[in-house]
Design a protein around this motif. Structure first.
Motif, mmCIF file in Angstrom:
data_model
loop_
_atom_site.group_PDB
_atom_site.id
_atom_site.type_symbol
_atom_site.label_atom_id
_atom_site.label_comp_id
_atom_site.label_asym_id
_atom_site.label_seq_id
_atom_site.Cartn_x
_atom_site.Cartn_y
_atom_site.Cartn_z
ATOM 1 N N TYR A 70 -34.766 22.077 -3.353
ATOM 2 C CA TYR A 70 -35.497 20.931 -3.422
ATOM 3 C C TYR A 70 -35.013 19.504 -3.875
ATOM 4 O O TYR A 70 -35.616 18.438 -3.411
ATOM 5 N N GLU A 73 -33.732 17.944 -0.987
ATOM 6 C CA GLU A 73 -34.794 17.417 -0.177
ATOM 7 C C GLU A 73 -35.397 15.921 -0.805
ATOM 8 O O GLU A 73 -35.649 15.100 -0.246
ATOM 9 N N ASP A 74 -35.490 16.109 -2.129
ATOM 10 C CA ASP A 74 -36.049 14.930 -2.791
ATOM 11 C C ASP A 74 -35.190 13.772 -2.711
ATOM 12 O O ASP A 74 -35.304 12.583 -2.428
ATOM 13 N N ASP A 76 -32.758 13.410 -0.298
ATOM 14 C CA ASP A 76 -33.043 12.751 0.958
ATOM 15 C C ASP A 76 -34.393 11.659 1.057
ATOM 16 O O ASP A 76 -34.360 10.772 1.656
ATOM 17 N N SER A 77 -35.456 12.296 0.720
ATOM 18 C CA SER A 77 -36.566 11.594 0.633
ATOM 19 C C SER A 77 -36.533 10.133 -0.302
ATOM 20 O O SER A 77 -36.895 8.973 0.608
ATOM 21 N N MET A 78 -35.947 10.186 -1.284
ATOM 22 C CA MET A 78 -35.783 8.964 -1.830
ATOM 23 C C MET A 78 -34.793 7.913 -1.199
ATOM 24 O O MET A 78 -35.039 6.764 -1.188
ATOM 25 N N GLN A 79 -33.871 8.681 -0.674
ATOM 26 C CA GLN A 79 -32.857 7.685 0.349
ATOM 27 C C GLN A 79 -33.641 7.110 1.199
ATOM 28 O O GLN A 79 -33.554 5.743 1.560
ATOM 29 N N LYS A 80 -34.538 7.813 2.070
ATOM 30 C CA LYS A 80 -35.337 7.185 3.077
ATOM 31 C C LYS A 80 -36.252 6.125 2.743
ATOM 32 O O LYS A 80 -36.165 5.065 3.254
ATOM 33 N N GLU A 81 -36.992 6.397 1.677
ATOM 34 C CA GLU A 81 -37.770 5.403 0.856
ATOM 35 C C GLU A 81 -37.125 4.187 0.488
ATOM 36 O O GLU A 81 -37.574 3.097 0.487
ATOM 37 N N ASN A 84 -36.359 2.136 3.376
ATOM 38 C CA ASN A 84 -37.555 1.339 3.800
ATOM 39 C C ASN A 84 -37.841 0.374 3.017
ATOM 40 O O ASN A 84 -38.228 -0.923 3.492
#
Length: 122
Positions: A70, A73-74, A76-81, A84
């Motif tokens: 998890y 995953e978090d 990776d999500s924070m890196q994408k955000e 952005n």
């Protein structure tokens, strides 16, 4: 008679001398066996504690593995955000620079008549 009494005393003395040795030999294995049983009990207890610790560790490792999944995953999500937000920031910086350039041209155009008026007044 005397020979028999003397032989009997020697035999009795010999028995009395041998008994402690025999008793020691008989008791020693019993003590060793008792000591071995005590040692086995201690080792068994240590093995049981070790087994319990390993089971606890194993049961904790699975949830920890899920937490790490998890976490990845978090991340990776924070890196994408973050990417952005950086992209949006670049877009707005470009828009601000374009607006500043436009404002400078507009101000320059608006200031020309004022400058002409000031220079003609002198």
């Amino acid at each position: 008679g005397d020979n028999t009494a003397a032989s009997s005393r020697r035999l009795s003395t010999l028995r009395n001398s041998i008994r402690p040795i025999l008793n020691r030999r008989i008791k020693a294995p019993v003590m060793n066996q008792a000591a071995r049983q005590k040692e086995r009990a201690i080792v068994k207890k240590e093995i049981d504690q070790l087994r319990s610790g390993i089971q606890t560790l194993a049961s904790s490792a699975a949830p920890l593995g899920k937490v790490l999944d998890y976490l990845q995953e978090d991340l990776d999500s924070m890196q994408k955000e973050l990417e952005n937000w950086r992209s949006e920031n670049r877009f707005h910086e470009t828009a601000i620079k374009a607006e500043e350039s436009h404002m400078e041209k507009t101000l320059e155009t608006a200031e020309r008549p004022v400058r002409r008026y000031r220079t003609s007044d002198r």
